[in-house]
Write a protein that holds these residues in place. Structure first.
Motif, PDB file in Angstrom:
ATOM      1  N   ARG A 147       0.749  -1.111   0.071  1.00 36.30           N
ATOM      2  CA  ARG A 147      -0.073  -0.049  -0.034  1.00 36.30           C
ATOM      3  C   ARG A 147       1.046   1.261  -0.148  1.00 36.30           C
ATOM      4  NH1 ARG A 147      -3.210   0.100   5.067  1.00 36.30           N
ATOM      5  NH2 ARG A 147      -4.067   1.813   4.127  1.00 36.30           N
ATOM      6  N   THR A 186       0.520   0.921  -3.864  1.00 30.32           N
ATOM      7  CA  THR A 186      -0.823   1.352  -4.368  1.00 30.32           C
ATOM      8  C   THR A 186      -1.287   2.806  -4.212  1.00 30.32           C
ATOM      9  OG1 THR A 186      -1.745   0.354  -2.708  1.00 30.32           O
ATOM     10  CG2 THR A 186      -1.374  -0.953  -5.012  1.00 30.32           C
ATOM     11  N   GLU A 187      -0.630   3.387  -2.885  1.00 32.54           N
ATOM     12  CA  GLU A 187      -1.355   4.546  -2.537  1.00 32.54           C
ATOM     13  C   GLU A 187      -0.452   5.774  -2.408  1.00 32.54           C
ATOM     14  OE1 GLU A 187      -3.321   3.696   1.162  1.00 32.54           O
ATOM     15  OE2 GLU A 187      -4.808   1.890   0.263  1.00 32.54           O
TER      16      GLU A 187
END
Ligand SMILES: [Zn+2]
Length: 298
Positions: A147, A186-187
């Protein structure tokens, strides 16, 4: 036959980069080699992490690479990727690897120098064609999709230490940290600090002049964790002096998703080569796209 350092030298002089891609199975290995040749690469590096090497077997990896190198009449070099200690590197060299990365970057600086130098000296004593890479700076992450990862300039490779490290260890290649991380996040947006890389390049070039005098060798800077980076960041790093780029996670994701798609499309298919073949086509697309990027601005 030219060795890996010869091909890296050509890349450095020609201002392009040689790709490094990981594999743990024979089908992915073949896909990487086929795609690299078709895309117009001068050579390709294929690597196994300790985990990947444990799965496929070091001797098996060496034999497969040798067979494919001959079949495709294409220069392929096998690298022990991020091997963590001397014994593992020695094992890879004994099995016939063309290259090793001794990754002792998490050890205290002087211990990193000591073990890296030990691997360089050992590799040289076995076969001077073997290329050895050391790592300096803290490269965060794993070869997975994550993440978020905190990236701090405190983790970057310090230019003065890079000079010092090179003069003590005499590695052929140096993995550097300037905003890169392993894996895909992903973030957050991954961003390289190209100005910092330029400061490392300046420091390394002064080390190189000493090397030239010592061993008639040069030093090649390596970008790890290129998965998830913008294309323009990868190209900018190559223009600034990176000659070897590592991709792993994007290949793993392509392979995994390709297999899932194939199994969903034909749920009753039991022959592995039938559901693996489309996944390899997806892996080849990623490799081809990356290779074209590495040679795009030449
Ligand atoms: Zn890496």
């Amino acid at each position: 036959m030219l060795n890996l350092n010869d091909y890296l030298k050509k890349a450095k002089n020609g201002h392009y980069a040689i790709g490094h891609f990981n594999f743990a199975t024979a089908d992915v290995l073949r896909g990487i080699i086929e795609a690299a040749k078709e895309a117009g690469a001068s050579a390709v590096m294929v690597g196994t992490s300790e985990g990947e090497a444990g799965f496929i077997g070091m001797k098996e990896a060496v034999v497969l690479v040798a067979a494919l190198r001959e079949e495709y009449d294409f220069p392929v070099f096998l690298n022990a990727d991020h091997f963590k200690n001397f014994e593992k590197c020695k094992e890879a060299i004994g099995a016939g690897y063309d290259s090793v990365i001794i990754d002792a970057s998490r050890l205290p600086y002087h211990e990193n120098i000591a073990v890296t130098k030990k691997v360089v000296d050992y590799a040289q004593s076995v076969n001077p064609d073997i290329s050895v890479e050391g790592e300096l700076g803290y490269l965060r992450g794993t070869s997975e999709v994550q993440r978020k990862i905190e990236i701090s300039p405190a983790d970057y490779t310090q230019p003065n230490l890079a000079f010092n490290f090179l003069s003590h260890t005499k590695v052929d290649r140096l993995a550097v940290v300037f905003g890169n991380i392993h894996g895909i996040v992903t973030e957050q947006t991954e961003k390289l600090d190209i100005e910092h890389l330029k400061r490392i390049v300046l420091a390394v070039n002064s080390a190189r002049s000493i090397f030239h005098f010592w061993r008639n060798r040069t030093v090649y800077l390596v970008l790890h964790g290129a998965s998830g980076l913008k294309d323009e960041d990868v190209v900018a790093s190559i223009k600034a002096g990176i000659v070897n780029v590592h991709f792993n996670t994007e290949l793993r994701v392509a392979y995994r998703e390709g297999i899932e798609k194939a199994i969903h499309a034909k749920p009753d298919e039991a022959a592995p080569y039938k559901y693996l073949a489309p996944a390899i086509e997806d892996v080849k697309k990623v490799v081809s796209q990356k290779i074209k990027l590495f040679i795009s601005h030449v």
